[in-house]
Design a protein around this motif. Structure first.
Motif, PDB file in Angstrom:
ATOM      1  N   GLY A   1     -61.005   8.738 -55.675  1.00 14.28           N
ATOM      2  CA  GLY A   1     -61.264   7.300 -55.640  1.00 14.28           C
ATOM      3  C   GLY A   1     -62.740   7.019 -55.784  1.00 14.28           C
ATOM      4  O   GLY A   1     -63.539   7.925 -56.053  1.00 14.28           O
ATOM      5  N   ARG A   2     -63.073   5.737 -55.601  1.00 10.87           N
ATOM      6  CA  ARG A   2     -64.487   5.323 -55.689  1.00 10.87           C
ATOM      7  C   ARG A   2     -64.952   4.844 -54.324  1.00 10.87           C
ATOM      8  O   ARG A   2     -64.185   4.236 -53.565  1.00 10.87           O
ATOM      9  CB  ARG A   2     -64.662   4.221 -56.732  1.00 10.87           C
ATOM     10  CG  ARG A   2     -64.440   4.720 -58.163  1.00 10.87           C
ATOM     11  CD  ARG A   2     -64.883   3.699 -59.193  1.00 10.87           C
ATOM     12  NE  ARG A   2     -64.679   4.211 -60.556  1.00 10.87           N
ATOM     13  CZ  ARG A   2     -65.577   4.935 -61.217  1.00 10.87           C
ATOM     14  NH1 ARG A   2     -66.748   5.221 -60.643  1.00 10.87           N
ATOM     15  NH2 ARG A   2     -65.322   5.363 -62.442  1.00 10.87           N
ATOM     16  N   VAL A   3     -66.229   5.135 -54.035  1.00 12.20           N
ATOM     17  CA  VAL A   3     -66.805   4.727 -52.762  1.00 12.20           C
ATOM     18  C   VAL A   3     -66.892   3.205 -52.715  1.00 12.20           C
ATOM     19  O   VAL A   3     -67.459   2.571 -53.627  1.00 12.20           O
ATOM     20  CB  VAL A   3     -68.203   5.351 -52.564  1.00 12.20           C
ATOM     21  CG1 VAL A   3     -68.855   4.823 -51.283  1.00 12.20           C
ATOM     22  CG2 VAL A   3     -68.116   6.875 -52.537  1.00 12.20           C
ATOM     23  N   GLU A   4     -66.302   2.622 -51.654  1.00  9.06           N
ATOM     24  CA  GLU A   4     -66.333   1.162 -51.495  1.00  9.06           C
ATOM     25  C   GLU A   4     -67.372   0.724 -50.470  1.00  9.06           C
ATOM     26  O   GLU A   4     -67.959  -0.349 -50.594  1.00  9.06           O
ATOM     27  CB  GLU A   4     -64.949   0.663 -51.075  1.00  9.06           C
ATOM     28  CG  GLU A   4     -63.875   0.892 -52.144  1.00  9.06           C
ATOM     29  CD  GLU A   4     -62.507   0.404 -51.692  1.00  9.06           C
ATOM     30  OE1 GLU A   4     -62.311   0.220 -50.464  1.00  9.06           O
ATOM     31  OE2 GLU A   4     -61.623   0.223 -52.549  1.00  9.06           O
ATOM     32  N   ALA A   5     -67.565   1.529 -49.436  1.00  8.36           N
ATOM     33  CA  ALA A   5     -68.525   1.156 -48.392  1.00  8.36           C
ATOM     34  C   ALA A   5     -68.971   2.411 -47.646  1.00  8.36           C
ATOM     35  O   ALA A   5     -68.229   3.393 -47.571  1.00  8.36           O
ATOM     36  CB  ALA A   5     -67.892   0.160 -47.412  1.00  8.36           C
TER      37      ALA A   5
ATOM     38  N   ILE B   1     -63.161   4.890 -49.315  1.00  6.87           N
ATOM     39  CA  ILE B   1     -62.914   5.022 -50.754  1.00  6.87           C
ATOM     40  C   ILE B   1     -61.586   4.342 -51.085  1.00  6.87           C
ATOM     41  O   ILE B   1     -60.688   4.247 -50.252  1.00  6.87           O
ATOM     42  CB  ILE B   1     -62.887   6.504 -51.209  1.00  6.87           C
ATOM     43  CG1 ILE B   1     -61.700   7.256 -50.597  1.00  6.87           C
ATOM     44  CG2 ILE B   1     -64.194   7.204 -50.852  1.00  6.87           C
ATOM     45  CD1 ILE B   1     -61.494   8.647 -51.188  1.00  6.87           C
ATOM     46  N   GLY B   2     -61.485   3.831 -52.299  1.00  5.46           N
ATOM     47  CA  GLY B   2     -60.257   3.199 -52.765  1.00  5.46           C
ATOM     48  C   GLY B   2     -59.868   3.719 -54.134  1.00  5.46           C
ATOM     49  O   GLY B   2     -60.688   4.302 -54.854  1.00  5.46           O
TER      50      GLY B   2
ATOM     51  N   GLN C   1     -54.550   0.520 -54.791  1.00 11.94           N
ATOM     52  CA  GLN C   1     -55.005  -0.626 -53.992  1.00 11.94           C
ATOM     53  C   GLN C   1     -54.966  -0.316 -52.487  1.00 11.94           C
ATOM     54  O   GLN C   1     -54.663  -1.190 -51.670  1.00 11.94           O
ATOM     55  CB  GLN C   1     -54.138  -1.867 -54.284  1.00 11.94           C
ATOM     56  CG  GLN C   1     -54.065  -2.238 -55.747  1.00 11.94           C
ATOM     57  CD  GLN C   1     -55.453  -2.523 -56.336  1.00 11.94           C
ATOM     58  OE1 GLN C   1     -56.232  -3.295 -55.769  1.00 11.94           O
ATOM     59  NE2 GLN C   1     -55.761  -1.877 -57.455  1.00 11.94           N
ATOM     60  N   ALA C   2     -55.247   0.937 -52.132  1.00 12.33           N
ATOM     61  CA  ALA C   2     -55.304   1.334 -50.726  1.00 12.33           C
ATOM     62  C   ALA C   2     -56.663   1.947 -50.446  1.00 12.33           C
ATOM     63  O   ALA C   2     -57.382   2.363 -51.357  1.00 12.33           O
ATOM     64  CB  ALA C   2     -54.195   2.341 -50.402  1.00 12.33           C
TER      65      ALA C   2
END
Length: 710
Positions: free
Chosen positions: A73-77, A92-93, A97-98
């Motif tokens: 996934g990609r780092v979200e925060a 990560i998301g 959509q989780a």
């Protein structure tokens, strides 16, 4: 030239030192050697302890708590906190959509900089429920370039047992380099092709490569359980190697000489006639097996197993009389003074009326008394010698030892058992007529050994089972109670002792310190003395002086004590027929074998007897199974099978003494079904291909001495 082609065809690649691998210098080699890894073959046989499946990507929404998986996934925060201790949380998301949280407690500043929002990351670990959904603590991970697909693995990733000072990646690389040097099938394979074909076994090379590098479609559940065909192929060969090594010892022993104790049974017949009881059918059967062994001019090596109270000592006494009537000596060694004294009392009662001279040798026999005993043993005046490990001291010299009997053999160290046998060898070697002869050996155990375990661990012994209790023995009723019901038990003891019976209260607190156990027993003794002032309460524990301990045990046996508070020191060697009630405290902390031994202290008379197992809730699943097994059966052989299933072979045999701890891939509890097949293959190899048998033993066991026969 590639490393894998560096050696001539004639080189024994398997036994090349690990220093021939690139990256293995002196320091790395030393760390590997500390774990017994010295050659390329050692690395081939260093199998993974588990596997990780990184061959696919699992959507975050599909993750299951506790089920390890690989996600991308990609780092979200990113959040870095210091509330109680340093902590890094990375959310990560993915396209499902989780969101998944990666949590780190140990990290460096450079790692924090890596986790910039939008960065692609692939990680592996077992998710668990967190405050904000699923999280993985300290996952393994790597960052991916935006323009790179990040190829997935074609094989399951092996995870090897940790080796101090060598990182997992380094170890995996070294094992991979060693596997690249595996010779072809023909050079590596030892099992004959017809045998492999009949048993439908993969080649050893195929089994090794599959075990180290399972393909992505391999059965992960079977691999995790050690039941994959590739692993079972290796297990079979390892069990075969250990079985063959024991059989080799047996063959070597049978090439030695021993005194043939043939037509000398008058004393034994006199004893049978004088006994106040008749031998059971099982005792008679086992005695005839022993007698047949002793009549041959090759050393007997027989294990007699039987439940507590089944009458092994009588069989040992009869065997000793065969040696004594032949003009030779017999010795009986027990692991504790309590047990040795119990044997001494029985043997004096049975043998001295027949004119047999018995000597007693233990640590507390000192000074002139000790010198007198040593003289009697050396001159042959002492025909039967009973004692503890003191029998094996250098200054103990036998005149003509023909039979060595060892009780509770798994409690002795290997070298101690060998030393008693060697007492006979050294003395007899001084007599040219008997040069090279060795004493017969009879080993006894009240810990019944499962048939499968006996096949693996005692392939060099003949095994006899006294599987019948003497008539009149009342089955012991076993009750399992929570410690909260202690007051009821105190009243029950009051009632039993008022009727003239006796009771045990066993303290089994497990701790590294004997002193703590003694304190627990002391505290229990004081509490019970206060609660039951009308009873005579005694105390015995391992930290007491030997004389005080013996005096207390004798007082209990003589009926001068109503209630004996004790540690597990009374597990063996106490025979008090009037004791009909036993309470075992903290029973959930003990193994089945020990619980069964303790229970065997009651029910030795005609009165109905009970054993109460007190436990401290909550119970673990294994402890619950153990206590339920004790409640359901009193059959020592059934209990031994269950103990093997729950705990493995370790405590049943004292594996450090038998060499079973050295198994690399086999698990006796799991792989018992292979043992009949192992025996069949061993028979064929020893008969038709003894050179192959030697090479199989060398591969798996090497030069390690096996002392199970000692």
């Amino acid at each position: 030239m590639p490393a894998s082609h560096r050696f001539d065809a004639g080189v024994d690649v398997a036994h090349l030192p690990l220093g021939t691998l690139p990256g293995v210098g002196a320091r790395v080699a030393e760390k590997l050697a500390a774990r017994g890894l010295l050659t390329l073959q050692d690395l081939w046989l260093q199998l993974p302890r588990r596997y990780e499946d990184r061959t696919s990507i699992t959507p975050i929404r599909a993750l299951q708590p506790g089920v390890a998986a690989q996600v991308e996934g990609r780092v979200e925060a990113v959040e870095r906190g210091f509330r109680y201790k340093p902590m890094l949380r990375v959310a990560i998301g993915d396209d499902s959509q989780a969101t998944l949280v990666l949590r780190f407690f140990h990290f460096r500043a450079v790692q924090v900089a890596q986790f910039r929002p939008g960065a692609r990351i692939r990680c592996y670990g077992a998710p668990r429920a967190g405050q904000h959904g699923l999280e993985i603590v300290h996952p393994s991970y790597r960052l991916l370039d935006d323009d790179a697909a990040g190829a997935l693995g074609e094989q399951l990733d092996p995870v090897y047992p940790a080796i101090e000072g060598i990182g997992p990646a380094t170890l995996r690389k070294l094992i991979g380099l060693a596997l690249d040097r595996l010779p072809d099938d023909e050079a590596l394979e030892l099992l004959p092709p017809p045998l492999r074909a009949r048993l439908q076994l993969p080649s050893l090379k195929q089994a090794l490569l599959t075990s180290h590098r399972p393909p992505r479609d391999a059965d992960l559940a079977a691999l995790s359980a050690g039941l994959h065909p590739a692993q079972q192929r290796l297990v079979l060969e390892e069990l075969l190697a250990h079985h063959l090594s024991l059989r080799r010892q047996r063959i070597a022993l049978q090439q030695q000489r021993a005194a043939a104790l043939a037509d000398a049974d008058a004393l034994a017949l006199q004893l049978q006639e004088a006994l106040p009881f008749a031998l059971t059918g099982a005792q008679q059967r086992v005695y005839q097996q022993v007698r047949s062994d002793l009549a041959r001019p090759v050393p007997m090596l027989r294990l007699v197993q039987g439940d507590v109270g089944s009458g092994k000592t009588v069989v040992a006494a009869l065997a000793a009389l065969l040696a004594i009537q032949a003009g030779k000596q017999a010795a009986l060694m027990a692991p504790t003074e309590l047990l040795a004294e119990q044997h001494l009392a029985n043997l004096r009662g049975w043998l001295e009326p027949l004119g047999v001279r018995i000597a007693w040798l233990a640590g507390k026999v000192t000074g002139k008394a000790r010198a007198g005993v040593l003289d009697a043993v050396a001159s042959g005046a002492a025909q039967m010698v009973v004692g503890t490990h003191a029998l094996m001291q250098d200054n103990v010299v036998f005149h003509d030892l023909a039979l060595a009997i060892v009780d509770e053999q798994h409690r002795f160290g290997v070298h101690q058992r060998l030393a008693l046998r060697d007492k006979g060898v050294l003395r007899q070697a001084q007599d040219e007529r008997d040069e090279g002869s060795v004493p017969h050996q009879l080993v006894m155990t009240a810990t019944p050994i499962p048939r499968t375990l006996a096949m693996a661990a005692y392939a060099d012994l003949d095994v006899s089972a006294i599987d019948e209790l003497p008539p009149g023995r009342t089955p012991v009723q076993t009750v399992v109670l929570s410690a909260e019901r202690r007051p009821e038990l105190i009243e029950r003891i009051r009632g039993a002792c008022a009727e003239g019976r006796q009771a045990y209260w066993v303290c089994t607190l497990i701790d590294d310190s004997d002193e703590v156990i003694a304190q627990a027993a002391q505290s229990t003794y004081e509490n019970l003395s206060a609660s039951l002032p009308q009873l005579r309460v005694g105390l015995v524990h391992g930290r007491m002086k030997a004389n005080d301990k013996q005096a207390m045990m004798r007082a209990f046996k003589d009926g001068a004590i109503d209630l004996l508070v004790a540690t597990t020191v009374i597990e063996v060697g106490v025979d008090v027929p009037n004791a009909s009630l036993m309470i075992v405290e903290n029973a959930e902390r003990l193994g089945l074998a020990q619980l069964h031994q303790l229970r065997g202290r009651v029910g030795r008379g005609s009165a109905a007897s009970s054993c109460v197992l007190l436990y401290q809730p909550p119970l673990s699943a294994m402890a619950r199974q153990r206590l339920e097994t004790m409640r359901q059966t009193s059959d020592g052989f059934v209990i031994a099978e269950k103990d093997l299933e729950l705990r493995g072979p370790g405590e049943l045999l004292g594996v450090r003494q038998t060499g079973l701890a050295a198994f690399r891939v086999a698990d006796l509890a799991r792989d018992a079904a292979l043992l009949p097949q192992v025996r069949e293959i061993a028979d064929a190899l020893l008969a038709d291909s003894p050179d192959i048998a030697d090479r199989i033993v060398q591969r798996w066991v090497g030069g390690a001495a096996r002392y199970a026969s000692a």
